[in-house]
Design an enzyme around this catalytic site. Sequence first.
Site, PDB file in Angstrom:
ATOM      1  N   LYS A  22       0.852  -1.208   0.000  1.00 13.21           N
ATOM      2  CA  LYS A  22       0.000   0.000   0.000  1.00 13.21           C
ATOM      3  C   LYS A  22       0.881   1.248   0.000  1.00 13.21           C
ATOM      4  CE  LYS A  22      -1.698   1.540   4.060  1.00 13.21           C
ATOM      5  NZ  LYS A  22      -1.439   2.933   4.447  1.00 13.21           N
ATOM      6  N   ASN A  23       1.901   1.267   0.852  1.00 14.05           N
ATOM      7  CA  ASN A  23       2.698   2.483   1.009  1.00 14.05           C
ATOM      8  C   ASN A  23       3.744   2.679  -0.078  1.00 14.05           C
ATOM      9  OD1 ASN A  23       1.110   2.987   3.160  1.00 14.05           O
ATOM     10  ND2 ASN A  23       2.658   2.571   4.729  1.00 14.05           N
ATOM     11  N   CYS A 116      -5.331  12.637  11.840  1.00 17.32           N
ATOM     12  CA  CYS A 116      -6.027  11.352  11.809  1.00 17.32           C
ATOM     13  C   CYS A 116      -5.919  10.800  13.227  1.00 17.32           C
ATOM     14  CB  CYS A 116      -5.403  10.425  10.785  1.00 17.32           C
ATOM     15  SG  CYS A 116      -3.805   9.790  11.305  1.00 17.32           S
ATOM     16  N   ARG A 121      -0.291  14.854  12.220  1.00 19.81           N
ATOM     17  CA  ARG A 121       0.214  14.602  10.863  1.00 19.81           C
ATOM     18  C   ARG A 121       0.474  15.903  10.088  1.00 19.81           C
ATOM     19  NH1 ARG A 121      -1.276   9.230   9.756  1.00 19.81           N
ATOM     20  NH2 ARG A 121       0.385   9.202   8.224  1.00 19.81           N
ATOM     21  N   ASP A 304       4.721   1.180  12.112  1.00 21.62           N
ATOM     22  CA  ASP A 304       3.542   0.480  11.564  1.00 21.62           C
ATOM     23  C   ASP A 304       3.459  -0.960  12.028  1.00 21.62           C
ATOM     24  OD1 ASP A 304       3.537   2.085   8.278  1.00 21.62           O
ATOM     25  OD2 ASP A 304       3.032   2.791  10.284  1.00 21.62           O
ATOM     26  N   ARG A 396      -8.421  -0.478   5.006  1.00 20.87           N
ATOM     27  CA  ARG A 396      -7.545   0.554   4.413  1.00 20.87           C
ATOM     28  C   ARG A 396      -6.222  -0.067   3.955  1.00 20.87           C
ATOM     29  NH1 ARG A 396      -7.467   6.281   7.192  1.00 20.87           N
ATOM     30  NH2 ARG A 396      -6.302   6.502   5.270  1.00 20.87           N
TER      31      ARG A 396
HETATM   32  C1  EPZ Z   1       4.085   7.277   6.066  1.00 17.93           C
HETATM   33  O1  EPZ Z   1       3.289   8.317   6.624  1.00 17.93           O
HETATM   34  C2  EPZ Z   1       3.193   6.045   6.022  1.00 17.93           C
HETATM   35  N1  EPZ Z   1       2.034   6.295   5.166  1.00 17.93           N
HETATM   36  C3  EPZ Z   1       2.720   5.701   7.433  1.00 17.93           C
HETATM   37  O2  EPZ Z   1       1.984   4.487   7.350  1.00 17.93           O
HETATM   38  C4  EPZ Z   1       3.954   5.445   8.304  1.00 17.93           C
HETATM   39  O3  EPZ Z   1       3.535   5.209   9.636  1.00 17.93           O
HETATM   40  C5  EPZ Z   1       4.865   6.677   8.266  1.00 17.93           C
HETATM   41  O4  EPZ Z   1       5.222   6.980   6.900  1.00 17.93           O
HETATM   42  C6  EPZ Z   1       6.155   6.465   9.048  1.00 17.93           C
HETATM   43  O5  EPZ Z   1       6.826   5.346   8.547  1.00 17.93           O
HETATM   44  C7  EPZ Z   1       2.183   6.183   3.813  1.00 17.93           C
HETATM   45  O6  EPZ Z   1       3.263   5.910   3.314  1.00 17.93           O
HETATM   46  C8  EPZ Z   1       0.951   6.399   2.995  1.00 17.93           C
HETATM   47  P1  EPZ Z   1       6.134  10.755   8.009  1.00 17.93           P
HETATM   48  P2  EPZ Z   1       3.840   9.850   6.587  1.00 17.93           P
HETATM   49  O7  EPZ Z   1       6.002  11.966   7.174  1.00 17.93           O
HETATM   50  O8  EPZ Z   1       4.509  10.115   5.309  1.00 17.93           O
HETATM   51  C9  EPZ Z   1       6.210  14.117  11.317  1.00 17.93           C
HETATM   52  C10 EPZ Z   1       0.208   3.017   7.771  1.00 17.93           C
HETATM   53  O9  EPZ Z   1      -0.142   2.488   8.837  1.00 17.93           O
HETATM   54  N2  EPZ Z   1       6.116  15.063  10.182  1.00 17.93           N
HETATM   55  O10 EPZ Z   1       7.382   9.943   7.938  1.00 17.93           O
HETATM   56  O11 EPZ Z   1       2.736  10.733   7.015  1.00 17.93           O
HETATM   57  C11 EPZ Z   1       4.889  13.402  11.562  1.00 17.93           C
HETATM   58  O12 EPZ Z   1       4.048  14.179  12.387  1.00 17.93           O
HETATM   59  C12 EPZ Z   1       0.592   4.484   7.736  1.00 17.93           C
HETATM   60  O13 EPZ Z   1       0.322   2.416   6.665  1.00 17.93           O
HETATM   61  C13 EPZ Z   1       6.223  16.422  10.428  1.00 17.93           C
HETATM   62  O14 EPZ Z   1       6.383  16.848  11.571  1.00 17.93           O
HETATM   63  O15 EPZ Z   1       4.916   9.769   7.767  1.00 17.93           O
HETATM   64  C14 EPZ Z   1       5.291  12.136  12.238  1.00 17.93           C
HETATM   65  O16 EPZ Z   1       5.482  12.408  13.620  1.00 17.93           O
HETATM   66  C15 EPZ Z   1       0.339   5.180   9.074  1.00 17.93           C
HETATM   67  N3  EPZ Z   1       6.122  17.293   9.390  1.00 17.93           N
HETATM   68  C16 EPZ Z   1       6.665  11.824  11.609  1.00 17.93           C
HETATM   69  O17 EPZ Z   1       7.109  13.036  10.999  1.00 17.93           O
HETATM   70  C17 EPZ Z   1       5.935  16.867   8.098  1.00 17.93           C
HETATM   71  O18 EPZ Z   1       5.878  17.715   7.180  1.00 17.93           O
HETATM   72  C18 EPZ Z   1       6.599  10.729  10.569  1.00 17.93           C
HETATM   73  O19 EPZ Z   1       5.818  11.194   9.520  1.00 17.93           O
HETATM   74  C19 EPZ Z   1       5.826  15.476   7.865  1.00 17.93           C
HETATM   75  C20 EPZ Z   1       5.929  14.588   8.922  1.00 17.93           C
END
Ligand code: EPZ
Length: 418
Positions: A22-23, A116, A121, A304, A396
């Site tokens: 998915k990711n 969410c 996020r 995850d 999902r």
């Molecule tokens: C991706 O989300 C995945 N989703 C998530 O999987 C996964 O948990 C996450 O990466 C971490 O591995 C998809 O790929 C669709 P991040 P993403 O940006 O991109 C902070 C699942 O269960 N952050 O690495 O949103 C954020 O708040 C889902 O399949 C900022 O502060 O994750 C978080 O604390 C859930 N500012 C951390 O970074 C930003 O601009 C990780 O977020 C972006 C992120």
Amino acid sequence: MDKIIVDGPCKLEGSVKISKAKNAYLPILSGVLLSDKKITLNEIPNLRDINTMLTLLGNLGVGIERNGDSVVLDPSTLNSHEATYDLVKTMRASIFTLGPILTRLHKAKVSLPGGCAIGTRPIDLHLSNLEKMGAKITLEGGYVYAETDGPLKGAHLVLAFPSVGATENLMMAAVFAEGITTIENAALEPEIDDLANFLNAMGAKVTGIGTKKIQIEGVKELHEVNYTAIGDRIEAATYIMAALATKSNVKVTDFNPSHLEFVLDELKTMGAKLNIGDNFVEVLPSDLKACKVDTAPFPGFPTDVQAQMMALVTQVKGSSIITEHIFENRFMHVPELNRLGAHIELKGNTAFVEGESKLKGAPVMCTDLRASAALIIAALASEGKTEISRVYHLDRGYDNLASKLQDLGAKITRSAES
Ligand code: EPZ
């Protein structure tokens, strides 16, 4: 809304084929918006988030033709630069369309994804770095408005945090930018490499794949591509932990175990008997002892897989400690697991999990995608009937989970919630 009923405890037996990730496919589907040539994607998993992304692409004017589990996309008919709230609110990954739409059309209007269940996020890293590439960004009425006079400019970007989504959005935005874009402190998740490989298969010029320093040289156009994403390492980890929690012998196939190296090493340290091949892991009945886990960006322990691990360690010898460092609210499975008889205590972002808990079936409720998987694992190890409601969360990210577990011998059924 559907519910899932598990009549435990269950023994699992046999082999389960993992779906494509998915990711990986969510950013790849966003990357389709970069091109004006035909794109064929194979073995598309039947997931709610994937179907939402396909609907979003359709709404933007992309031609979509299903052909079995392949999908043929024609983005030459792209006729809108707006990803509207009605779809974005149901799936945060829609924000991945911002970079591709902006770099192709020089303007984009994408709904802010909103938070969410697991956290606020934010997307500050996406936006601040697009501005460094020359985008003019304003936020108004719940939307991100982005525009540039002409192409984005290649820039040297340093991510304050190795954000998966920011790395992906910026990599895609850089495909048509003028000159070279460097992304330092880039995320290292395997899905990032898969997106980069997809972009290069279309004729983009991404180098440094698999490192914390990714470089993208802007190109003028892309060509047709036929692509298949990597197996879903998170789905694989879920089945591996279900097998361990029920002391079963299960072979989990069609994914790359090196994408789960940290998790598999931890499980082996706990006593798991695993046969690890090039594209499978065979789980053998194992007596496990407790662990101490801290979630971290790749190659560390994936956030995850945190909920699934927590369900597993309710069954191991000794007490475990699990600390969540990535998201601020990713323990909603804890009260539900405790309803099944687990003994989990939270102190801030750390969970203290007693082992060898005798779990008893009870009605429980899904709260988010991976929490749902944790409830399934716990239900398989519980004595008696567990009724799991709000399984739309599960849909999902898990393709046909109940039937895959049924095929492994689990007493599990799915029905409409009465
Ligand atoms: C991706 O989300 C995945 N989703 C998530 O999987 C996964 O948990 C996450 O990466 C971490 O591995 C998809 O790929 C669709 P991040 P993403 O940006 O991109 C902070 C699942 O269960 N952050 O690495 O949103 C954020 O708040 C889902 O399949 C900022 O502060 O994750 C978080 O604390 C859930 N500012 C951390 O970074 C930003 O601009 C990780 O977020 C972006 C992120």
